[in-house]
Design an enzyme around this catalytic site. Structure first.
Site, short mmCIF file in Angstrom:
data_model
loop_
_atom_site.label_atom_id
_atom_site.label_comp_id
_atom_site.label_asym_id
_atom_site.label_seq_id
_atom_site.Cartn_x
_atom_site.Cartn_y
_atom_site.Cartn_z
N ASP A 1 10.80 -4.35 -5.06
CA ASP A 1 11.05 -4.82 -6.43
C ASP A 1 9.96 -5.82 -6.83
O ASP A 1 9.87 -6.92 -6.28
CB ASP A 1 12.43 -5.47 -6.49
CG ASP A 1 12.77 -6.04 -7.86
OD1 ASP A 1 11.96 -5.87 -8.80
OD2 ASP A 1 13.84 -6.66 -7.99
N HIS B 1 -5.82 5.14 5.83
CA HIS B 1 -5.15 5.61 7.05
C HIS B 1 -5.95 5.23 8.29
O HIS B 1 -5.44 5.34 9.41
CB HIS B 1 -4.97 7.13 6.99
CG HIS B 1 -3.83 7.64 7.81
ND1 HIS B 1 -3.24 6.91 8.81
CD2 HIS B 1 -3.18 8.83 7.78
CE1 HIS B 1 -2.26 7.63 9.37
NE2 HIS B 1 -2.22 8.80 8.76
#
Length: 556
Positions: free
Chosen positions: A490, A158
């Site tokens: 995907d 982060h």
């Protein structure tokens, strides 16, 4: 069912370009002040896939490692390490962990326990290791047995990335895995935090945001699902003349805040604030910031509710919309990145000022013994905490080599004391605390050998004062991942059958709300972290349960 996960391999994946050149990348990526103040955690999510292609775990892992190496060549700063207030692009690489379990994926999801099993699927770091030493990208691939599916957990620090950056990276990695190079998100990612916000500086230490938002209570996280049909009903209830058609995020967030505030009232009579993150990329032109820019490119707006006040969902939504549109208008009117960064920083300071508690703050320019009497007098008006802040002349505490006695300027520092409501403290005790605090500042100044070190230490003292002002306020931090197309990621195994964020395990002391699309793209999953006592009340709230289900079964 219990998840018994065995870790079988852990290795470092370097950029493919690193093997083509004996010299690693050696440039630096400067962190922004917002990057530097972000909590030292991974922005993570776990993608669950059915094994529809009958691939064995070794083949799957090999493909993912090869494509990760290729992807890191384009996102090469993410193969570096944090060094002070910047990233050193040294090609040290990402960590890739392989694990396996005999449990079927369908059985795991059917009996999902968000309190315990999630953490096992997330990538980990060495115990006691400093966050600045962590790999910026950390991946864990867990194979369910026998050949029933795979969980791909991806975490990015982060300190350099937000959720949109995570999506950009995993989308690019997935397209590379499938060999769909025409679908790559970017050819050369732009690390753009300092395009908007000022660069960080290690000598100017800002407080971490988790220091401002941390709760003193241990929090638990639960998963709630708002089905699309219930969202339609809720949006109708949240509508008003001001906002005729609320968004699903507005309506759901308003309901959650109302119910969470009501639950908290059984524990404390505190004010309640909600802070909602906003993606700057979606609100600026591509001339200023591209949609796939990498960094903590966020701003926020907030609302505050005083103790005992009652506010209905439609009123909350109207306030949300007004505050959000105010930020949108401000961004629109900022013609340059410099102006935009300045205005966004101003919004941040407004949030810190709004955190100012119900505290009588006495500012003192010389030592005195009136605090006790002033606090006693104030108690007839309010039951607030009391703070005293005492100014100190730096000139009198430094050598002439550092600062002359007749130097001109606001050459002051200070120390402070705080007294909680109802507590009694005698004058001799106050004097003893004054002396101890003052001598602590004197010692710190004495030990600062240079003006640079002295300035850094004095700024640190100033931030300690800001943190001490944190009020008795329940602060709910809201993030929406809705409309971020995580369900399209995907890796050659089809689209995910389910996605789970890491919020359950990494934010155990935050009052937080994370919204994300459900698999159908219309329903919403809400991951909500509250103090244990509040959650026990919240999860039984009839107003909430009229629209949401608690951790419904995931069927694949």
């Amino acid at each position: 069912m219990e998840l018994n996960l065995e870790e079988v391999k852990r290795e470092v994946i370097k950029p493919a370009s690193a093997s083509d050149s004996p010299t690693p990348h050696n440039d630096q990526i400067q962190l922004s002040i917002v990057d530097f103040s972000s909590p030292p955690i991974y922005v993570s999510t776990i993608f669950f896939y059915n094994n529809t292609n009958d691939l064995n775990s070794e083949t799957t892992s090999l493909k993912l490692k090869t494509s990760l190496s290729q992807t890191l060549s384009r996102f090469y700063p993410l193969a570096g390490r944090i060094d002070g207030s910047s990233i050193t692009c040294n090609d040290e690489g990402a960590v890739f962990t392989e694990a396996r379990t005999d449990l079927l994926l369908s059985d795991y999801l059917k009996t999902l326990n968000t309190d315990e099993s999630f953490e096992k699927l997330l990538p980990t770091t060495a115990p006691g290791e400093s966050p600045t030493a962590w790999p910026l990208v950390n991946v864990k691939v867990s194979s369910f047995g026998p050949g029933s599916g795979v969980a791909v957990a991806v975490g990015i620090s982060h300190l350099i990335c937000d959720a949109a950056s995570l999506f950009t990276f995993v989308s690019d990695w997935a397209a590379t895995t499938k060999g769909n190079y025409n679908d790559l998100t970017v050819s050369s990612p732009l690390f753009a935090s300092t395009t908007i916000y000022p660069p960080a500086n290690t000598s100017f230490q800002v407080p971490k945001m988790d220091a401002l938002t941390a709760s003193s209570e241990k929090c638990v996280t639960k998963r709630f699902v708002f089905e699309s049909s219930k969202i339609a009903e809720l949006k109708s209830k949240a509508a008003s003349e001001t906002v005729a058609v609320p968004t699903r995020v507005e309506a759901i967030t308003a309901l959650i805040w109302k119910c969470a505030t009501k639950a908290a009232s059984s524990r404390c009579n505190w004010s309640s604030m909600i802070n909602l993150a906003m993606d700057i990329r979606l609100r600026t032109s591509s001339d200023i910031l591209s949609q796939d820019a990498i960094g903590n490119l966020l701003t926020s707006f907030f609302l505050k509710k005083e103790p005992g006040s009652v506010i209905e969902i439609d009123q909350i939504v109207a306030q949300f919309r007004k505050a959000k549109e105010g930020v949108n208008e401000m961004i629109k009117e900022s013609a340059t990145t410099a102006t935009l960064g300045q205005n966004l920083m101003k919004k941040g300071f407004e949030f810190v000022l709004a955190l100012r508690p119900d505290t009588n703050l006495y500012v003192v320019t010389s030592w005195c013994m009136i605090w006790k009497c002033a606090t006693k007098a104030a108690s007839s008006r309010c039951n607030w905490s009391s703070m005293i802040n005492l100014a100190m002349d730096i000139r009198l505490r430094t050598s002439s080599d550092i600062l002359s006695q007749d130097a001109i300027g606001n050459l002051l520092t200070s120390f402070f004391l705080k007294k909680e409501p109802g507590s009694v403290i005698e004058i001799d005790q106050i004097v003893a605390q004054f002396r101890k605090a003052k001598e602590g500042v004197n010692e710190m100044i004495k030990e600062s050998a240079t003006t640079a070190t002295l300035g850094q230490n004095l700024m640190k003292k100033g931030f300690e004062f800001v943190l001490a002002l944190r009020p008795d306020t329940n602060l709910y931090v809201v993030t929406s991942w809705c409309s971020k197309r995580f369900y399209e990621v995907d890796f050659g195994m089809g689209v995910p059958v389910w996605i789970g964020p890491s919020i359950a395990s990494v934010l155990n002391n935050k009052l937080c709300i994370l919204l994300m699309d459900a698999r159908d793209g219309k329903s919403v999953e809400a991951w909500i972290g509250l103090p244990e006592q509040d959650m026990a009340v919240f999860m039984r709230d009839e107003d909430l349960l009229a629209y949401a289900s608690l951790n419904p079964t995931i069927l694949i």
